[in-house]
Design a protein around this motif. Structure first.
Motif, PDB file in Angstrom:
ATOM      1  N   ASN A   1      43.101  40.799 -60.973  1.00  0.00           N
ATOM      2  CA  ASN A   1      43.363  41.195 -62.361  1.00  0.00           C
ATOM      3  C   ASN A   1      43.495  42.714 -62.508  1.00  0.00           C
ATOM      4  OD1 ASN A   1      43.340  38.571 -63.390  1.00  0.00           O
ATOM      5  ND2 ASN A   1      41.135  38.617 -63.745  1.00  0.00           N
ATOM      6  N   ASN A   2      42.676  43.442 -61.775  1.00  0.00           N
ATOM      7  CA  ASN A   2      42.600  44.890 -61.977  1.00  0.00           C
ATOM      8  C   ASN A   2      43.501  45.632 -61.002  1.00  0.00           C
ATOM      9  OD1 ASN A   2      40.524  44.310 -63.829  1.00  0.00           O
ATOM     10  ND2 ASN A   2      39.004  44.383 -62.184  1.00  0.00           N
ATOM     11  N   MET A   3      44.229  46.600 -61.551  1.00  0.00           N
ATOM     12  CA  MET A   3      45.048  47.470 -60.712  1.00  0.00           C
ATOM     13  C   MET A   3      44.862  48.907 -61.171  1.00  0.00           C
ATOM     14  SD  MET A   3      48.519  45.260 -60.004  1.00  0.00           S
ATOM     15  CE  MET A   3      49.018  46.277 -58.599  1.00  0.00           C
ATOM     16  N   TYR A   4      45.028  49.811 -60.235  1.00  0.00           N
ATOM     17  CA  TYR A   4      44.704  51.217 -60.474  1.00  0.00           C
ATOM     18  C   TYR A   4      45.775  52.123 -59.873  1.00  0.00           C
ATOM     19  CZ  TYR A   4      40.105  48.941 -60.682  1.00  0.00           C
ATOM     20  OH  TYR A   4      39.067  48.094 -60.965  1.00  0.00           O
ATOM     21  N   TRP A   5      45.950  53.269 -60.513  1.00  0.00           N
ATOM     22  CA  TRP A   5      46.731  54.349 -59.917  1.00  0.00           C
ATOM     23  C   TRP A   5      45.848  55.585 -59.811  1.00  0.00           C
ATOM     24  CZ3 TRP A   5      51.004  54.470 -57.236  1.00  0.00           C
ATOM     25  CH2 TRP A   5      51.975  53.475 -57.419  1.00  0.00           C
ATOM     26  N   TYR A   6      45.778  56.126 -58.595  1.00  0.00           N
ATOM     27  CA  TYR A   6      45.038  57.345 -58.326  1.00  0.00           C
ATOM     28  C   TYR A   6      45.998  58.386 -57.751  1.00  0.00           C
ATOM     29  CZ  TYR A   6      40.632  54.653 -58.400  1.00  0.00           C
ATOM     30  OH  TYR A   6      39.565  53.873 -58.755  1.00  0.00           O
ATOM     31  N   ARG A   7      45.627  59.640 -57.917  1.00  0.00           N
ATOM     32  CA  ARG A   7      46.279  60.694 -57.151  1.00  0.00           C
ATOM     33  C   ARG A   7      45.242  61.393 -56.295  1.00  0.00           C
ATOM     34  NH1 ARG A   7      48.894  65.571 -60.528  1.00  0.00           N
ATOM     35  NH2 ARG A   7      48.612  66.644 -58.525  1.00  0.00           N
ATOM     36  N   GLN A   8      45.685  61.823 -55.130  1.00  0.00           N
ATOM     37  CA  GLN A   8      44.781  62.469 -54.192  1.00  0.00           C
ATOM     38  C   GLN A   8      45.270  63.879 -53.911  1.00  0.00           C
ATOM     39  OE1 GLN A   8      44.634  60.863 -50.183  1.00  0.00           O
ATOM     40  NE2 GLN A   8      42.556  61.608 -49.886  1.00  0.00           N
TER      41      GLN A   8
ATOM     42  N   GLY B   1      40.633  68.967 -52.272  1.00  0.00           N
ATOM     43  CA  GLY B   1      39.606  69.571 -53.107  1.00  0.00           C
ATOM     44  C   GLY B   1      39.238  68.762 -54.329  1.00  0.00           C
ATOM     45  N   HIS B   2      39.997  67.700 -54.584  1.00  0.00           N
ATOM     46  CA  HIS B   2      39.710  66.864 -55.759  1.00  0.00           C
ATOM     47  C   HIS B   2      39.401  65.420 -55.393  1.00  0.00           C
ATOM     48  CE1 HIS B   2      40.738  69.770 -58.896  1.00  0.00           C
ATOM     49  NE2 HIS B   2      41.684  70.195 -58.092  1.00  0.00           N
ATOM     50  N   GLY B   3      39.667  65.026 -54.201  1.00  0.00           N
ATOM     51  CA  GLY B   3      39.473  63.622 -53.864  1.00  0.00           C
ATOM     52  C   GLY B   3      40.455  62.749 -54.616  1.00  0.00           C
ATOM     53  N   LEU B   4      40.019  61.558 -55.002  1.00  0.00           N
ATOM     54  CA  LEU B   4      40.862  60.634 -55.751  1.00  0.00           C
ATOM     55  C   LEU B   4      40.513  60.701 -57.236  1.00  0.00           C
ATOM     56  CD1 LEU B   4      40.908  59.371 -52.785  1.00  0.00           C
ATOM     57  CD2 LEU B   4      41.584  57.276 -53.955  1.00  0.00           C
ATOM     58  N   ARG B   5      41.528  60.832 -58.042  1.00  0.00           N
ATOM     59  CA  ARG B   5      41.327  60.864 -59.481  1.00  0.00           C
ATOM     60  C   ARG B   5      42.144  59.759 -60.142  1.00  0.00           C
ATOM     61  NH1 ARG B   5      42.643  66.942 -61.035  1.00  0.00           N
ATOM     62  NH2 ARG B   5      44.224  66.622 -59.424  1.00  0.00           N
ATOM     63  N   LEU B   6      41.508  59.069 -61.073  1.00  0.00           N
ATOM     64  CA  LEU B   6      42.101  57.894 -61.700  1.00  0.00           C
ATOM     65  C   LEU B   6      43.066  58.310 -62.801  1.00  0.00           C
ATOM     66  CD1 LEU B   6      42.100  54.780 -61.883  1.00  0.00           C
ATOM     67  CD2 LEU B   6      40.213  55.010 -63.526  1.00  0.00           C
ATOM     68  N   ILE B   7      44.306  57.808 -62.722  1.00  0.00           N
ATOM     69  CA  ILE B   7      45.327  58.171 -63.698  1.00  0.00           C
ATOM     70  C   ILE B   7      45.434  57.095 -64.787  1.00  0.00           C
ATOM     71  CG2 ILE B   7      47.745  58.813 -64.021  1.00  0.00           C
ATOM     72  CD1 ILE B   7      47.845  59.369 -60.979  1.00  0.00           C
ATOM     73  N   HIS B   8      45.728  55.891 -64.365  1.00  0.00           N
ATOM     74  CA  HIS B   8      45.818  54.743 -65.267  1.00  0.00           C
ATOM     75  C   HIS B   8      45.290  53.520 -64.539  1.00  0.00           C
ATOM     76  CE1 HIS B   8      48.072  56.268 -68.743  1.00  0.00           C
ATOM     77  NE2 HIS B   8      48.865  56.923 -67.901  1.00  0.00           N
ATOM     78  N   TYR B   9      44.879  52.527 -65.322  1.00  0.00           N
ATOM     79  CA  TYR B   9      44.474  51.282 -64.725  1.00  0.00           C
ATOM     80  C   TYR B   9      44.829  50.137 -65.663  1.00  0.00           C
ATOM     81  CZ  TYR B   9      40.246  51.959 -67.604  1.00  0.00           C
ATOM     82  OH  TYR B   9      39.374  52.168 -68.632  1.00  0.00           O
ATOM     83  N   SER B  10      44.680  48.929 -65.157  1.00  0.00           N
ATOM     84  CA  SER B  10      45.079  47.752 -65.928  1.00  0.00           C
ATOM     85  C   SER B  10      44.145  46.608 -65.606  1.00  0.00           C
ATOM     86  CB  SER B  10      46.516  47.367 -65.572  1.00  0.00           C
ATOM     87  OG  SER B  10      46.850  46.096 -66.083  1.00  0.00           O
ATOM     88  N   TYR B  11      43.828  45.823 -66.651  1.00  0.00           N
ATOM     89  CA  TYR B  11      42.961  44.663 -66.467  1.00  0.00           C
ATOM     90  C   TYR B  11      43.745  43.360 -66.379  1.00  0.00           C
ATOM     91  CZ  TYR B  11      39.014  47.693 -67.634  1.00  0.00           C
ATOM     92  OH  TYR B  11      38.077  48.692 -67.644  1.00  0.00           O
TER      93      TYR B  11
ATOM     94  N   ASP C   1      41.157  59.091 -66.027  1.00  0.00           N
ATOM     95  CA  ASP C   1      40.590  60.418 -66.246  1.00  0.00           C
ATOM     96  C   ASP C   1      41.641  61.510 -66.418  1.00  0.00           C
ATOM     97  OD1 ASP C   1      38.131  59.456 -63.834  1.00  0.00           O
ATOM     98  OD2 ASP C   1      37.953  59.452 -66.025  1.00  0.00           O
ATOM     99  N   ILE C   2      42.816  61.328 -65.844  1.00  0.00           N
ATOM    100  CA  ILE C   2      43.870  62.354 -65.924  1.00  0.00           C
ATOM    101  C   ILE C   2      45.209  61.713 -66.279  1.00  0.00           C
ATOM    102  CG2 ILE C   2      42.736  64.031 -64.397  1.00  0.00           C
ATOM    103  CD1 ILE C   2      44.631  62.928 -62.149  1.00  0.00           C
ATOM    104  N   PRO C   3      45.361  61.149 -67.469  1.00  0.00           N
ATOM    105  CA  PRO C   3      46.577  60.418 -67.811  1.00  0.00           C
ATOM    106  C   PRO C   3      47.746  61.272 -68.285  1.00  0.00           C
ATOM    107  CG  PRO C   3      45.050  60.326 -69.629  1.00  0.00           C
ATOM    108  CD  PRO C   3      44.358  61.082 -68.523  1.00  0.00           C
ATOM    109  N   ASP C   4      47.476  62.548 -68.623  1.00  0.00           N
ATOM    110  CA  ASP C   4      48.532  63.365 -69.231  1.00  0.00           C
ATOM    111  C   ASP C   4      49.707  63.532 -68.290  1.00  0.00           C
ATOM    112  OD1 ASP C   4      46.221  65.594 -70.971  1.00  0.00           O
ATOM    113  OD2 ASP C   4      46.905  63.555 -71.396  1.00  0.00           O
ATOM    114  N   GLY C   5      50.905  63.250 -68.841  1.00  0.00           N
ATOM    115  CA  GLY C   5      52.118  63.385 -68.046  1.00  0.00           C
ATOM    116  C   GLY C   5      52.518  62.108 -67.326  1.00  0.00           C
TER     117      GLY C   5
END
Lengths: 113, 111
Positions: B30-37, B40-50, B59-63
């Motif tokens: 059910n759950n899917m995620y988009w991260y950027r790596q 110095g920042h590791g993985l940061r969550l952009i968008h996700y879906s249930y 955490d960082i959806p802008d753009g």
């Protein structure tokens, strides 16, 4: 705020030596905890996870981790490293265990012969 | 075996252009995620879906925009790409009481 901290950006050890990679978490409760490994230009692979019970959990390839509630830590250990263990290791936490994972910044491990 | 497939694996885009990164999972999660790596920042969550039809801001959806047209597919859309969006993007899927499985990543360069 929820966070996961890996204080060591880079660690270098000799082959055959023991290893500890540190992870500290900051959560209002006790989250589910994970260690992932990323080999060069690959996706992340799960090494081990802690949900509850025995604070020492065993993972793949001889890795283990120990959960400490008092210290808010989940350190990864290996008794004897191999050159193939060179990779980036990520600690992660989730309050539900299956949603909204927070990752540390990663620790790059280099194993020298 | 659980599989998450990302396409393309490498992409060079021009500033101001539109970029779509695609992700397909055969895990019935059910759950899917988009991260950027980023270093110095590791993985940061952009968008996700249930689930199909749902998208949530990370955490960082802008753009970035996201689209989940079906259980299997989850896209990340950069309507107006900028050089600051040069990064490695990871898609992941997970279900209740399962681990999260990651794709191999998409290396995006915005010039």
């Amino acid at each position: 705020a929820q966070s996961v901290t890996q204080p060591d950006a880079r660690v270098t050890v000799s082959e055959g030596a023991s290893l500890q990679l540190r992870c500290k978490y900051s959560y209002s409760g006790t989250p589910y905890l994970f260690w992932y490994v990323q080999y060069q230009r690959q996706g992340l692979q799960l090494l081990l996870k802690y949900y509850s019970g025995d604070p020492v959990v065993q993972g793949v390839n001889g890795f283990e981790a120990e959960f400490s509630k008092s210290d808010s830590s989940f350190h990864l250990r290996k008794a004897s490293v191999h050159w193939s263990d060179s990779a980036v290791y990520f600690c992660a936490a989730s309050i539900t265990g299956y949603q909204n994972f927070y990752f540390g910044k990663g620790t790059s491990l280099t194993v020298i012969p | 075996e659980a599989a998450v497939t990302q396409s393309p694996r490498n992409k060079v885009a021009v500033t101001g252009g539109k970029v779509t990164l695609s992700c397909n999972q055969t895990n019935n999660h059910n759950n899917m995620y988009w991260y950027r790596q980023d270093t110095g920042h590791g993985l940061r969550l952009i968008h996700y879906s249930y689930g199909a039809g749902s998208t949530e801001k990370g955490d960082i959806p802008d753009g970035y925009k996201a689209s989940r047209p079906s259980q299997e597919n989850f896209s990340l859309i950069l309507e107006l790409a900028t050089p600051s969006q040069t990064s490695v993007y990871f898609c992941a899927s997970g279900g209740i009481n399962t681990e999260v499985f990651f794709g191999k990543g998409t290396r995006l360069t915005v010039v």
